[in-house]
Design a protein around this motif. Structure first.
Motif, PDB file in Angstrom:
ATOM      1  N   LYS A  82       0.850  -1.190   0.000  1.00  0.00           N
ATOM      2  CA  LYS A  82       0.000   0.000   0.000  1.00  0.00           C
ATOM      3  C   LYS A  82       0.883   1.237   0.000  1.00  0.00           C
ATOM      4  N   GLU A  83       0.626   2.099  -0.965  1.00  0.00           N
ATOM      5  CA  GLU A  83       1.369   3.346  -1.081  1.00  0.00           C
ATOM      6  C   GLU A  83       0.804   4.338  -0.067  1.00  0.00           C
ATOM      7  N   GLU A  84       1.672   4.855   0.781  1.00  0.00           N
ATOM      8  CA  GLU A  84       1.230   5.714   1.874  1.00  0.00           C
ATOM      9  C   GLU A  84       0.624   7.026   1.400  1.00  0.00           C
ATOM     10  N   THR A  85       1.202   7.635   0.367  1.00  0.00           N
ATOM     11  CA  THR A  85       0.755   8.971  -0.035  1.00  0.00           C
ATOM     12  C   THR A  85      -0.576   8.960  -0.782  1.00  0.00           C
ATOM     13  N   THR A  86      -0.775   7.992  -1.693  1.00  0.00           N
ATOM     14  CA  THR A  86      -2.001   8.004  -2.502  1.00  0.00           C
ATOM     15  C   THR A  86      -3.057   7.015  -2.015  1.00  0.00           C
ATOM     16  N   GLY A  87      -2.634   6.017  -1.242  1.00  0.00           N
ATOM     17  CA  GLY A  87      -3.573   4.983  -0.814  1.00  0.00           C
ATOM     18  C   GLY A  87      -3.721   3.867  -1.832  1.00  0.00           C
ATOM     19  N   PHE A  88      -2.981   3.937  -2.955  1.00  0.00           N
ATOM     20  CA  PHE A  88      -3.027   2.894  -3.983  1.00  0.00           C
ATOM     21  C   PHE A  88      -2.584   1.581  -3.346  1.00  0.00           C
ATOM     22  N   GLU A  89      -3.400   0.547  -3.530  1.00  0.00           N
ATOM     23  CA  GLU A  89      -3.128  -0.741  -2.902  1.00  0.00           C
ATOM     24  C   GLU A  89      -3.048  -1.848  -3.936  1.00  0.00           C
ATOM     25  N   ARG A  90      -2.046  -2.713  -3.785  1.00  0.00           N
ATOM     26  CA  ARG A  90      -1.821  -3.841  -4.685  1.00  0.00           C
ATOM     27  C   ARG A  90      -1.852  -5.111  -3.857  1.00  0.00           C
ATOM     28  N   GLN A  91      -2.797  -5.993  -4.156  1.00  0.00           N
ATOM     29  CA  GLN A  91      -2.927  -7.256  -3.427  1.00  0.00           C
ATOM     30  C   GLN A  91      -2.603  -8.406  -4.375  1.00  0.00           C
ATOM     31  N   LEU A  92      -1.593  -9.185  -4.026  1.00  0.00           N
ATOM     32  CA  LEU A  92      -1.257 -10.352  -4.832  1.00  0.00           C
ATOM     33  C   LEU A  92      -2.229 -11.469  -4.475  1.00  0.00           C
ATOM     34  N   LEU A  93      -2.994 -11.926  -5.462  1.00  0.00           N
ATOM     35  CA  LEU A  93      -3.995 -12.970  -5.237  1.00  0.00           C
ATOM     36  C   LEU A  93      -3.456 -14.353  -5.576  1.00  0.00           C
ATOM     37  N   SER A  94      -2.381 -14.410  -6.346  1.00  0.00           N
ATOM     38  CA  SER A  94      -1.777 -15.685  -6.732  1.00  0.00           C
ATOM     39  C   SER A  94      -0.525 -15.911  -5.889  1.00  0.00           C
ATOM     40  N   PRO A  95      -0.014 -17.131  -5.889  1.00  0.00           N
ATOM     41  CA  PRO A  95       1.246 -17.382  -5.184  1.00  0.00           C
ATOM     42  C   PRO A  95       2.392 -16.642  -5.865  1.00  0.00           C
ATOM     43  N   SER A  96       3.424 -16.377  -5.105  1.00  0.00           N
ATOM     44  CA  SER A  96       4.617 -15.734  -5.639  1.00  0.00           C
ATOM     45  C   SER A  96       5.667 -16.806  -5.858  1.00  0.00           C
ATOM     46  N   PHE A  97       6.018 -17.028  -7.135  1.00  0.00           N
ATOM     47  CA  PHE A  97       6.992 -18.054  -7.475  1.00  0.00           C
ATOM     48  C   PHE A  97       8.327 -17.421  -7.820  1.00  0.00           C
ATOM     49  N   SER A  98       9.408 -18.195  -7.680  1.00  0.00           N
ATOM     50  CA  SER A  98      10.736 -17.667  -7.956  1.00  0.00           C
ATOM     51  C   SER A  98      11.010 -17.548  -9.457  1.00  0.00           C
TER      52      SER A  98
END
Length: 186
Positions: A82-98
């Motif tokens: 979550k970006e503090e200044t704008t409130g823009f939020e990014r939620q990863l819904l899938s697993p994070s793979f290498s």
């Protein structure tokens, strides 16, 4: 959030100096140093530049890599940036793979806010967007072409161009994003 620690770990793993990563990511050496020491949280745009410079995804820099055949991500376990200044939020819904592959993301833009300009991905990376709530303007390219997406609309584009998204509504805009990096490794 271990973003800064993960940036440093990945930079060292790839045998890059701060100067080399600064050149590759177009983020200053001093800013990278602050981020690695976790004295500064980057904007999502800067995080994207760093990820591109390291040839990884933002999601990989946000959390541990999991390797299983079936992975369930509970709502309280999602990787969220979550970006503090704008409130823009990014939620990863899938697993994070290498390894590069598919990322499934929910982006939430507050009323009349924007993401900032994302750097071009590597050639072959594709993005798919579906607007589930609100009205989103997409600006794609150096001399940006603009596209306005209403609730229920979707867009596909080759993401090797600068891109930015703007919430045109007086309410929160929610859009699902799929980043497909699989063609890059072929």
């Amino acid at each position: 959030m271990d973003f800064g620690k993960n940036v440093k770990k990945e930079r060292i793993r790839k045998k890059l100096t701060l100067e080399e990563l600064a050149e590759r990511s177009k983020v200053s050496k001093s800013m990278l140093s602050l981020i690695e020491r976790e004295e500064k949280n980057p904007t999502i745009q800067v995080a994207a530049q760093i990820a591109e410079g390291l040839d990884v995804t933002i999601s990989q820099l946000l959390g541990e890599q999991q390797k299983r055949d079936v992975i369930i991500t509970r709502s309280n376990q999602k990787l969220v940036f979550k970006e503090e200044t704008t409130g823009f939020e990014r939620q990863l819904l899938s697993p994070s793979f290498s390894t590069k592959g598919i990322e499934f993301i929910l982006n939430v833009l507050p009323p009349l806010q924007e993401t900032g300009v994302f750097p071009p991905h590597k050639r072959g990376v594709e993005e798919y967007i579906y607007v589930s709530k609100g009205k989103l303007k997409a600006e794609l390219g150096e001399d940006p072409e603009t596209y306005v997406l209403e609730e229920g609309d979707s867009i596909y584009f080759e993401a090797d161009v600068k891109h930015r998204f703007i919430n045109l509504s007086n309410t929160e805009c929610r859009y699902f994003l799929i980043i497909n990096s699989q063609r890059v490794n072929m």
